[in-house]
Design a protein around this motif. Structure first.
Motif, PDB file in Angstrom:
ATOM      1  N   SER A 225       0.829  -1.207   0.000  1.00 46.88           N
ATOM      2  CA  SER A 225       0.000   0.000   0.000  1.00 46.88           C
ATOM      3  C   SER A 225       0.864   1.259   0.000  1.00 46.88           C
ATOM      4  CB  SER A 225      -0.921  -0.016   1.220  1.00 46.88           C
ATOM      5  OG  SER A 225      -1.732   1.132   1.232  1.00 46.88           O
ATOM      6  N   ASP A 226       1.944   1.238   0.801  1.00 45.78           N
ATOM      7  CA  ASP A 226       2.866   2.389   0.822  1.00 45.78           C
ATOM      8  C   ASP A 226       3.548   2.563  -0.532  1.00 45.78           C
ATOM      9  OD1 ASP A 226       2.212   2.830   3.410  1.00 45.78           O
ATOM     10  OD2 ASP A 226       4.124   2.155   4.279  1.00 45.78           O
ATOM     11  N   LEU A 227       3.939   1.436  -1.139  1.00 43.19           N
ATOM     12  CA  LEU A 227       4.580   1.477  -2.462  1.00 43.19           C
ATOM     13  C   LEU A 227       3.649   2.125  -3.483  1.00 43.19           C
ATOM     14  CD1 LEU A 227       6.544   0.640  -4.778  1.00 43.19           C
ATOM     15  CD2 LEU A 227       5.523  -1.634  -4.697  1.00 43.19           C
ATOM     16  N   LEU A 228       2.394   1.677  -3.526  1.00 44.15           N
ATOM     17  CA  LEU A 228       1.437   2.212  -4.493  1.00 44.15           C
ATOM     18  C   LEU A 228       1.139   3.681  -4.203  1.00 44.15           C
ATOM     19  CD1 LEU A 228      -1.074  -0.795  -4.771  1.00 44.15           C
ATOM     20  CD2 LEU A 228       0.781  -0.203  -6.326  1.00 44.15           C
ATOM     21  N   GLY A 229       1.044   4.025  -2.919  1.00 40.91           N
ATOM     22  CA  GLY A 229       0.786   5.420  -2.541  1.00 40.91           C
ATOM     23  C   GLY A 229       1.906   6.342  -2.978  1.00 40.91           C
ATOM     24  N   GLU A 230       3.153   5.907  -2.765  1.00 41.51           N
ATOM     25  CA  GLU A 230       4.314   6.717  -3.170  1.00 41.51           C
ATOM     26  C   GLU A 230       4.380   6.840  -4.697  1.00 41.51           C
ATOM     27  OE1 GLU A 230       7.621   9.087  -2.801  1.00 41.51           O
ATOM     28  OE2 GLU A 230       6.289   8.363  -1.203  1.00 41.51           O
ATOM     29  N   ALA A 231       4.051   5.744  -5.394  1.00 34.87           N
ATOM     30  CA  ALA A 231       4.060   5.772  -6.867  1.00 34.87           C
ATOM     31  C   ALA A 231       3.023   6.779  -7.366  1.00 34.87           C
ATOM     32  CB  ALA A 231       3.756   4.380  -7.413  1.00 34.87           C
ATOM     33  N   ALA A 232       1.828   6.763  -6.762  1.00 35.79           N
ATOM     34  CA  ALA A 232       0.769   7.698  -7.167  1.00 35.79           C
ATOM     35  C   ALA A 232       1.187   9.141  -6.908  1.00 35.79           C
ATOM     36  CB  ALA A 232      -0.530   7.375  -6.420  1.00 35.79           C
ATOM     37  N   ALA A 233       1.780   9.379  -5.726  1.00 36.86           N
ATOM     38  CA  ALA A 233       2.200  10.743  -5.377  1.00 36.86           C
ATOM     39  C   ALA A 233       3.320  11.226  -6.293  1.00 36.86           C
ATOM     40  CB  ALA A 233       2.647  10.775  -3.916  1.00 36.86           C
ATOM     41  N   ASN A 234       4.284  10.341  -6.585  1.00 38.53           N
ATOM     42  CA  ASN A 234       5.459  10.722  -7.383  1.00 38.53           C
ATOM     43  C   ASN A 234       5.131  10.873  -8.867  1.00 38.53           C
ATOM     44  OD1 ASN A 234       8.282  11.345  -7.312  1.00 38.53           O
ATOM     45  ND2 ASN A 234       8.696   9.392  -8.312  1.00 38.53           N
ATOM     46  N   SER A 235       4.022  10.249  -9.283  1.00 41.95           N
ATOM     47  CA  SER A 235       3.666  10.289 -10.711  1.00 41.95           C
ATOM     48  C   SER A 235       3.130  11.649 -11.137  1.00 41.95           C
ATOM     49  CB  SER A 235       2.612   9.223 -11.020  1.00 41.95           C
ATOM     50  OG  SER A 235       1.363   9.586 -10.431  1.00 41.95           O
ATOM     51  N   GLY A 236       2.673  12.440 -10.140  1.00 39.55           N
ATOM     52  CA  GLY A 236       2.064  13.725 -10.463  1.00 39.55           C
ATOM     53  C   GLY A 236       0.598  13.607 -10.823  1.00 39.55           C
ATOM     54  N   LYS A 237       0.077  12.374 -10.808  1.00 40.74           N
ATOM     55  CA  LYS A 237      -1.321  12.149 -11.193  1.00 40.74           C
ATOM     56  C   LYS A 237      -2.212  11.889  -9.974  1.00 40.74           C
ATOM     57  CE  LYS A 237      -0.094  11.780 -15.628  1.00 40.74           C
ATOM     58  NZ  LYS A 237      -0.519  12.709 -16.687  1.00 40.74           N
ATOM     59  N   GLY A 238      -1.596  11.692  -8.807  1.00 41.03           N
ATOM     60  CA  GLY A 238      -2.364  11.388  -7.615  1.00 41.03           C
ATOM     61  C   GLY A 238      -3.031  10.028  -7.696  1.00 41.03           C
ATOM     62  N   SER A 239      -4.179   9.884  -7.033  1.00 38.20           N
ATOM     63  CA  SER A 239      -4.849   8.589  -6.971  1.00 38.20           C
ATOM     64  C   SER A 239      -5.323   8.115  -8.347  1.00 38.20           C
ATOM     65  CB  SER A 239      -6.040   8.653  -6.013  1.00 38.20           C
ATOM     66  OG  SER A 239      -6.964   9.628  -6.462  1.00 38.20           O
ATOM     67  N   ALA A 240      -5.459   9.042  -9.314  1.00 35.37           N
ATOM     68  CA  ALA A 240      -5.884   8.661 -10.672  1.00 35.37           C
ATOM     69  C   ALA A 240      -4.881   7.705 -11.321  1.00 35.37           C
ATOM     70  CB  ALA A 240      -6.037   9.904 -11.541  1.00 35.37           C
ATOM     71  N   PHE A 241      -3.623   7.730 -10.857  1.00 36.07           N
ATOM     72  CA  PHE A 241      -2.567   6.861 -11.393  1.00 36.07           C
ATOM     73  C   PHE A 241      -2.882   5.391 -11.137  1.00 36.07           C
ATOM     74  CE2 PHE A 241       1.828   5.016 -11.200  1.00 36.07           C
ATOM     75  CZ  PHE A 241       2.231   5.370 -12.491  1.00 36.07           C
ATOM     76  N   LEU A 242      -3.639   5.125 -10.058  1.00 35.49           N
ATOM     77  CA  LEU A 242      -3.965   3.747  -9.679  1.00 35.49           C
ATOM     78  C   LEU A 242      -5.330   3.315 -10.218  1.00 35.49           C
ATOM     79  CD1 LEU A 242      -2.771   3.873  -5.952  1.00 35.49           C
ATOM     80  CD2 LEU A 242      -1.462   3.198  -7.977  1.00 35.49           C
TER      81      LEU A 242
END
Length: 543
Positions: A225-242
């Motif tokens: 969950s932390d991995l996915l959260g960091e990926a979403a935050a770092n992508s610049g797209k937020g939760s939409a990335f997931l």
């Protein structure tokens, strides 16, 4: 860190460690050549060259199928697609994996029971030999070359990154090197050499992916969950990335493209020539079934690990840096290995980058060997022996023809691979799946399961599916019209809006097979179908 600086660190920053990288590459190439020469000495006849003497166990063949299937698209392309598009990138992993259920349930066992060396054997059992074998051989070669393009493009991207090669001439030289190695593997080792190289490569790839997965999860305390959260935050797209919609779903056309891609991925595996010929390398149908079970387990584990590879790259790397290194994201996995090992300036980062890149290079070599073997086998066995020589060639002449066709197909792949070196690797493989599902799968299923199916139906199905899918690809955004990732970047002659033709060409292949049969005056031989049915279900009379 700027994108340009990142590219410099990735491609040129490892220059002090370049001797290590070259040594690792050299060791792998030498090791695989030794395996190939050893296997080549045991290759005595056509059964050895095409099917490895049918001596491999279910587990060995399952491992080799995994090595054949987990291509540059799986390792480089999917990791990059997830890193750039999140959830939508992971759809490739799901599609590639689910496709194995179709292969297991519909074709693995009947094919092993019905044929000797190629797809053409199954079709020619009930149909007129010469036209059907010509069509099957043509289709096999076209699908294999589409798939080869993806591997060649992956090799060019990977080695250029490692060695800091930016010139077009240098990239073409890399493609040529891969092509020459591929020709040597197949022409000397045949199926035995190729199978052993694929088994070694599968073990290396799983080990490499597992190492990076564990290191990424360790960094996030094994909390996905932390991995996915960091990926979403770092992508610049937020939760939409997931969530769905980053690549497919923004418009009606992209939703259609997603459906088309899904169809191609799920149905394509059961029609891929280099996968189909693997079923002939085991002694029994039971071993064929067991080998697919092993393959599903191994491949399934790998595709689960692409979550860590792709989302790890999205979490730990800058999106702009990934795109600067390669616009399609094909270098995300090697860059992640470098980052997780300590960064671009560290020895640990350079070592991990070298190891993962050597594994990726091994992946490419194993897959191109399998593809070339499939197409050269089909040319020699279907077209040369049964069409040109009308069944009068000796085994020695047949194997010689296969070896010479390996050289010709290898040369064609080098030339086309040089042109395709900048195209998205996963997308290219998806095109090969679409062509295989359009031309090969309808014909195989009709031949195995439809009593009325005739030669005209087979020819309409193969050529109709083949021509429609290839034409739609030629006039799609993959070839022209997309300034970033098409083959001809400065030109635009595309009129077909979708990147994958599967939604049109796959139903067309099935429809034409049915239509050709219904309109044919030729009557199918019920006795031949009954013999094929008994053979495909029981293995009685199989070679």
């Amino acid at each position: 860190m700027s994108a340009a600086h990142a590219y410099h660190l990735a491609a040129g920053g490892a220059s002090e460690h370049r001797p290590l990288i070259i040594t690792l590459f050299g060791l792998f190439v030498v090791a695989t050549l030794i395996i190939t020469v050893w296997a080549g000495r045991q290759t005595r006849g056509a059964a050895d060259f095409y099917a490895g003497g049918r001596q491999f166990t279910g587990f060995q063949n399952g491992l080799a199928i995994s090595g054949d299937y987990m291509s540059a698209a799986s390792f480089l392309g999917i990791a990059g697609a997830i890193a750039l598009f999140g959830y939508d990138g992971f759809l490739y992993s799901i599609g590639f994996l689910v496709a194995w259920l179709v292969a297991l349930l519909l074709v693995a066992e009947p094919l092993r029971n019905s044929g000797r060396y190629t797809m053409g054997d199954v079709l020619a059992y009930r149909m007129r030999q010469r036209p059907v074998r010509t069509a099957a051989g043509t289709s096999t070669i076209v699908v294999s070359i589409f798939y080869l393009l993806a591997q060649m493009a992956g090799a060019g991207v990977l080695v250029s990154l490692l060695l800091g090669i930016k010139s077009d001439g240098g990239k073409v030289a890399i493609v040529a090197l891969v092509g020459v190695l591929m020709i040597v593997y197949v022409s000397i080792g045949g199926m035995k050499g190729t199978t052993w190289v694929q088994m070694v490569k599968a073990v290396l790839l799983i080990a490499g992916a597992l190492l990076i997965t564990l290191m990424v999860l360790w960094k996030f305390n094994f909390n996905v969950s932390d991995l996915l959260g960091e990926a979403a935050a770092n992508s610049g797209k937020g939760s939409a990335f997931l969530e769905p919609g980053q690549k497919y779903g923004a418009t009606g056309t992209s939703k259609l493209d997603f459906t088309s891609l899904g169809l191609a991925l799920v149905l394509g595996t059961a029609g891929l020539p280099h996968i189909l010929i693997r079923f002939y390398t085991v002694p029994t149908a039971k071993a064929a079934r067991k080998s697919v079970n092993w393959a599903i387990g191994i491949i399934g584990a790998f595709y689960l690990m692409t979550i860590a590879l792709g989302f790890g790259a999205a979490a730990l790397l800058n999106r702009a840096d990934i795109i600067a290194s390669n616009p399609s994201g094909n270098t995300a996995a090697p860059l992640l290995a470098q980052e997780i090992g300590g960064g671009p300036d560290s020895t640990g980062g350079a070592i991990l980058l070298a190891v993962i890149s050597a594994v990726a290079f091994a992946t490419i070599l194993a897959v191109v060997a399998g593809l070339t073997l499939a197409s050269s086998s089909s040319f020699a066995h279907d077209i040369y022996v049964n069409v040109i020589r009308k069944g009068q060639a000796t085994e020695k002449e047949e194997v010689r023809a296969a070896r010479w066709s390996t050289v010709v197909i290898g040369a064609a792949a080098i030339g086309l691979g040089a042109l395709a070196r900048d195209i998205n690797v996963a997308g290219l493989v998806a095109l090969a799946f679409a062509v295989a599902a359009s031309a090969n799968l309808p014909t195989i299923l009709y031949s195995l399961f439809w009593k009325r199916f005739t030669t005209r139906g087979a020819l309409w199905s193969i050529y109709g599916g083949l021509i429609s899918s290839v034409v739609l690809v030629l006039f799609s955004p993959v070839v022209s019209g997309n300034p970033k990732s098409s083959m001809f970047k400065g030109m635009d002659f595309h009129w077909f809006p979708l990147e994958n033709p599967g939604i049109i060409s796959i139903p067309l292949g099935f429809l034409l097979g049915w239509l050709g049969t219904v309109l044919s005056k030729e009557q199918a031989d019920p006795q031949k179908y009954a013999e094929l049915e008994v053979r495909s279900l029981t293995g009685t009379g199989a070679h």
